[in-house]
Design a protein around this motif. Sequence first.
Motif, PDB file in Angstrom:
ATOM      1  N   THR A   1      -2.908  -4.443  -3.410  1.00 44.24           N
ATOM      2  CA  THR A   1      -2.124  -3.234  -3.654  1.00 44.24           C
ATOM      3  C   THR A   1      -3.033  -2.011  -3.601  1.00 44.24           C
ATOM      4  O   THR A   1      -4.239  -2.096  -3.822  1.00 44.24           O
ATOM      5  N   GLY A   2      -2.416  -0.869  -3.309  1.00 41.54           N
ATOM      6  CA  GLY A   2      -3.128   0.404  -3.307  1.00 41.54           C
ATOM      7  C   GLY A   2      -2.193   1.505  -3.763  1.00 41.54           C
ATOM      8  O   GLY A   2      -1.070   1.610  -3.275  1.00 41.54           O
ATOM      9  N   LYS A   3      -2.642   2.304  -4.720  1.00 40.07           N
ATOM     10  CA  LYS A   3      -1.796   3.372  -5.246  1.00 40.07           C
ATOM     11  C   LYS A   3      -2.671   4.545  -5.683  1.00 40.07           C
ATOM     12  O   LYS A   3      -3.903   4.435  -5.790  1.00 40.07           O
ATOM     13  N   VAL A   4      -1.999   5.663  -5.947  1.00 41.97           N
ATOM     14  CA  VAL A   4      -2.681   6.876  -6.387  1.00 41.97           C
ATOM     15  C   VAL A   4      -2.535   7.013  -7.897  1.00 41.97           C
ATOM     16  O   VAL A   4      -1.436   6.874  -8.438  1.00 41.97           O
ATOM     17  N   GLU A   5      -3.655   7.255  -8.575  1.00 39.97           N
ATOM     18  CA  GLU A   5      -3.657   7.526 -10.004  1.00 39.97           C
ATOM     19  C   GLU A   5      -4.409   8.828 -10.247  1.00 39.97           C
ATOM     20  O   GLU A   5      -5.638   8.851 -10.228  1.00 39.97           O
ATOM     21  N   GLY A   6      -3.658   9.915 -10.457  1.00 37.71           N
ATOM     22  CA  GLY A   6      -4.296  11.218 -10.654  1.00 37.71           C
ATOM     23  C   GLY A   6      -5.037  11.661  -9.417  1.00 37.71           C
ATOM     24  O   GLY A   6      -4.459  11.820  -8.340  1.00 37.71           O
ATOM     25  N   THR A   7      -6.344  11.842  -9.545  1.00 32.60           N
ATOM     26  CA  THR A   7      -7.173  12.269  -8.416  1.00 32.60           C
ATOM     27  C   THR A   7      -7.900  11.093  -7.773  1.00 32.60           C
ATOM     28  O   THR A   7      -8.781  11.310  -6.936  1.00 32.60           O
ATOM     29  N   ASP A   8      -7.541   9.875  -8.155  1.00 31.23           N
ATOM     30  CA  ASP A   8      -8.211   8.687  -7.626  1.00 31.23           C
ATOM     31  C   ASP A   8      -7.232   7.773  -6.906  1.00 31.23           C
ATOM     32  O   ASP A   8      -6.015   7.871  -7.077  1.00 31.23           O
ATOM     33  N   ILE A   9      -7.794   6.892  -6.093  1.00 30.63           N
ATOM     34  CA  ILE A   9      -7.038   5.804  -5.463  1.00 30.63           C
ATOM     35  C   ILE A   9      -7.516   4.502  -6.089  1.00 30.63           C
ATOM     36  O   ILE A   9      -8.719   4.261  -6.220  1.00 30.63           O
ATOM     37  N   VAL A  10      -6.565   3.673  -6.498  1.00 33.91           N
ATOM     38  CA  VAL A  10      -6.873   2.395  -7.124  1.00 33.91           C
ATOM     39  C   VAL A  10      -6.427   1.279  -6.182  1.00 33.91           C
ATOM     40  O   VAL A  10      -5.251   1.173  -5.839  1.00 33.91           O
ATOM     41  N   LEU A  11      -7.388   0.470  -5.743  1.00 35.49           N
ATOM     42  CA  LEU A  11      -7.116  -0.680  -4.882  1.00 35.49           C
ATOM     43  C   LEU A  11      -7.352  -1.951  -5.691  1.00 35.49           C
ATOM     44  O   LEU A  11      -8.370  -2.065  -6.388  1.00 35.49           O
ATOM     45  N   GLN A  12      -6.404  -2.902  -5.612  1.00 32.52           N
ATOM     46  CA  GLN A  12      -6.510  -4.128  -6.384  1.00 32.52           C
ATOM     47  C   GLN A  12      -6.315  -5.348  -5.503  1.00 32.52           C
ATOM     48  O   GLN A  12      -5.465  -5.348  -4.609  1.00 32.52           O
ATOM     49  N   VAL A  13      -7.129  -6.368  -5.761  1.00 31.80           N
ATOM     50  CA  VAL A  13      -6.960  -7.682  -5.147  1.00 31.80           C
ATOM     51  C   VAL A  13      -6.755  -8.669  -6.289  1.00 31.80           C
ATOM     52  O   VAL A  13      -7.667  -8.900  -7.092  1.00 31.80           O
TER      53      VAL A  13
ATOM     54  N   MET B   1       0.831  -1.205   0.000  1.00 28.76           N
ATOM     55  CA  MET B   1       0.000   0.000   0.000  1.00 28.76           C
ATOM     56  C   MET B   1       0.868   1.258   0.000  1.00 28.76           C
ATOM     57  O   MET B   1       1.860   1.338   0.731  1.00 28.76           O
ATOM     58  N   ASP B   2       0.478   2.230  -0.815  1.00 29.31           N
ATOM     59  CA  ASP B   2       1.123   3.539  -0.792  1.00 29.31           C
ATOM     60  C   ASP B   2       0.880   4.164   0.585  1.00 29.31           C
ATOM     61  O   ASP B   2      -0.277   4.306   1.006  1.00 29.31           O
ATOM     62  N   PRO B   3       1.930   4.541   1.324  1.00 28.89           N
ATOM     63  CA  PRO B   3       1.728   5.071   2.679  1.00 28.89           C
ATOM     64  C   PRO B   3       0.916   6.362   2.711  1.00 28.89           C
ATOM     65  O   PRO B   3       0.373   6.723   3.749  1.00 28.89           O
ATOM     66  N   ARG B   4       0.800   7.045   1.586  1.00 27.95           N
ATOM     67  CA  ARG B   4       0.059   8.313   1.574  1.00 27.95           C
ATOM     68  C   ARG B   4      -1.450   8.123   1.727  1.00 27.95           C
ATOM     69  O   ARG B   4      -2.164   9.058   2.082  1.00 27.95           O
ATOM     70  N   ILE B   5      -1.943   6.916   1.438  1.00 21.83           N
ATOM     71  CA  ILE B   5      -3.386   6.727   1.391  1.00 21.83           C
ATOM     72  C   ILE B   5      -3.918   6.024   2.629  1.00 21.83           C
ATOM     73  O   ILE B   5      -5.095   5.656   2.671  1.00 21.83           O
ATOM     74  N   GLY B   6      -3.101   5.844   3.653  1.00 24.91           N
ATOM     75  CA  GLY B   6      -3.545   5.129   4.851  1.00 24.91           C
ATOM     76  C   GLY B   6      -4.690   5.819   5.565  1.00 24.91           C
ATOM     77  O   GLY B   6      -5.538   5.163   6.175  1.00 24.91           O
ATOM     78  N   GLY B   7      -4.755   7.146   5.499  1.00 25.14           N
ATOM     79  CA  GLY B   7      -5.830   7.864   6.181  1.00 25.14           C
ATOM     80  C   GLY B   7      -7.072   8.067   5.338  1.00 25.14           C
ATOM     81  O   GLY B   7      -8.035   8.676   5.801  1.00 25.14           O
ATOM     82  N   GLN B   8      -7.063   7.578   4.089  1.00 22.99           N
ATOM     83  CA  GLN B   8      -8.228   7.724   3.222  1.00 22.99           C
ATOM     84  C   GLN B   8      -9.443   7.026   3.823  1.00 22.99           C
ATOM     85  O   GLN B   8      -9.388   5.883   4.237  1.00 22.99           O
ATOM     86  N   GLN B   9     -10.582   7.725   3.878  1.00 23.24           N
ATOM     87  CA  GLN B   9     -11.810   7.164   4.427  1.00 23.24           C
ATOM     88  C   GLN B   9     -12.542   6.349   3.357  1.00 23.24           C
ATOM     89  O   GLN B   9     -12.793   6.847   2.252  1.00 23.24           O
TER      90      GLN B   9
ATOM     91  N   ALA C   1     -10.845  -1.705  -7.370  1.00 21.22           N
ATOM     92  CA  ALA C   1     -11.782  -0.735  -6.757  1.00 21.22           C
ATOM     93  C   ALA C   1     -11.205   0.663  -6.934  1.00 21.22           C
ATOM     94  O   ALA C   1     -10.056   0.924  -6.540  1.00 21.22           O
ATOM     95  N   ARG C   2     -11.993   1.540  -7.500  1.00 17.67           N
ATOM     96  CA  ARG C   2     -11.548   2.936  -7.746  1.00 17.67           C
ATOM     97  C   ARG C   2     -12.400   3.864  -6.897  1.00 17.67           C
ATOM     98  O   ARG C   2     -13.636   3.822  -6.956  1.00 17.67           O
ATOM     99  N   ILE C   3     -11.721   4.719  -6.095  1.00 19.41           N
ATOM    100  CA  ILE C   3     -12.420   5.698  -5.251  1.00 19.41           C
ATOM    101  C   ILE C   3     -11.695   7.035  -5.364  1.00 19.41           C
ATOM    102  O   ILE C   3     -10.513   7.074  -5.745  1.00 19.41           O
ATOM    103  N   PRO C   4     -12.369   8.152  -5.073  1.00 21.16           N
ATOM    104  CA  PRO C   4     -11.706   9.461  -5.141  1.00 21.16           C
ATOM    105  C   PRO C   4     -10.684   9.611  -4.030  1.00 21.16           C
ATOM    106  O   PRO C   4     -10.877   9.121  -2.909  1.00 21.16           O
TER     107      PRO C   4
END
Length: 469
Positions: A389-401, A351-359, A461-464
Amino acid sequence: MTGKTASIAHQMKQLVWAFALLTFAVVILAGSTLAVYQNCYRDLLWNLTTASEFNQDFKEEIDLKMYYYVIESRYSEGLPVEQVQSAQELARDLLSSTTDKESLRAITSVLDLCQNLENKIYQIEQTASYDDRQSQLENNIYVLTGLIQEYMYNYLYCEAVRLNALQQETSRRLLAEIAAIALGGAAFILLMTQYTVKLSKSITDPMVKLNRRLQQIGGGDLTVYPPISSNIREICTFGEGVEQMVQRMGQLIQEATEKQSRLRHAELALLQAQINPHFLYNTMDTIIWLIEAEKTEEAVEMVSNLSGFFRHSLSKGADVIPLSQEICHVHSYLQIQQVRYKDILSYRIDMDPRIGGQQIPKLTLQPLVENALYHGIKLKRARGTIVITGKVEGTDIVLQVQDDGVGMSPERLEQLRHSMASGERVGFGLSTVEERLRLFFGEGYGLNIDSTQGCGTTITARIPWEVNG
């Protein structure tokens, strides 16, 4: 809208043309206006003086006394009911002498909130659980005292503004009317009385109806009625706008209710899936086996993971949790399953450490991981890997299983995609996760599935991305 209508501006222009005849009326208006302003000034001054008696430290004192009461501190002085009742009495006194709409709204809110606060105080007194009392203190008492103090400040501000405006208006009107007295106004009474009454009636009658209609709306009546008729164009437009607003409000309330119902239903379905008796039985059997095999440390670790799994499932009743907590939930689940399927299961979380606080809505990733295990790795009957995995793509967060299990045929993949798009309750809980993501974040977000038979499946899974999340 019936009959011929005219704008207020047009009718006021007619009144201005006749203003030259106001000589005698000015004399009468000067005295009456002075008396009205004097009465208003006296009432406003009394309101401000009375309101100033409100305890400026009301919130801090009530909050502190209730906190001491809840934690059963030795500094507790009991329930501060008398202080709340004093605030209610002060609000009632002000309510009887207040006429301004905004001030009335503020002091009425103070009175209602004080009554609600008193009820919540007694509710805490009747609550035995410390956690429940602490929750009521934070979610009820602190919020209500803050609102009471805020509305009282709003009342003081509104009355002070009115007093200042009244003083300025009185000075201006007196100067203007003293100058107009010299011109007289006898002709105004003779020529303008009939026209004034007619104009006033054409405005006040529909405005009274509009006021009554707005009171009905404030009381919860969202039935759409025919617009109020008037020969004043602006009032007709206002009446039509009110009914259109009511219609739109009704639609929005219905949409919000339906959306909330779907969210609760989806969350309940996922929570029920977590309390899977087969999963629990198998896990308990494994723990018993570990204890019998004298693998105490492994048994303790598995019990800890099981506890963490259900703790994260509940999340203290929260619907939305940080992504880091969701990852802990998935980790607990995989740790449990890895003990049972140690010969065939391995996993990796990146997981990208930047997105740990994403709700995100709770129970978003775990159903996807469960799907990968039971319908991918387990059916492979050989060792497989699940990668999260979890990463940032532009203005979205992409989570994959992603799993390297058996995958699925193109026909089955198309059937599953169709089921998710239509909201059918099939697809190993994926439709429920898809629906919740769309309800939370909008139609542009949700799940996407890619799969190749014999190679594995990837669920995205794609979320803002909320940068400050």
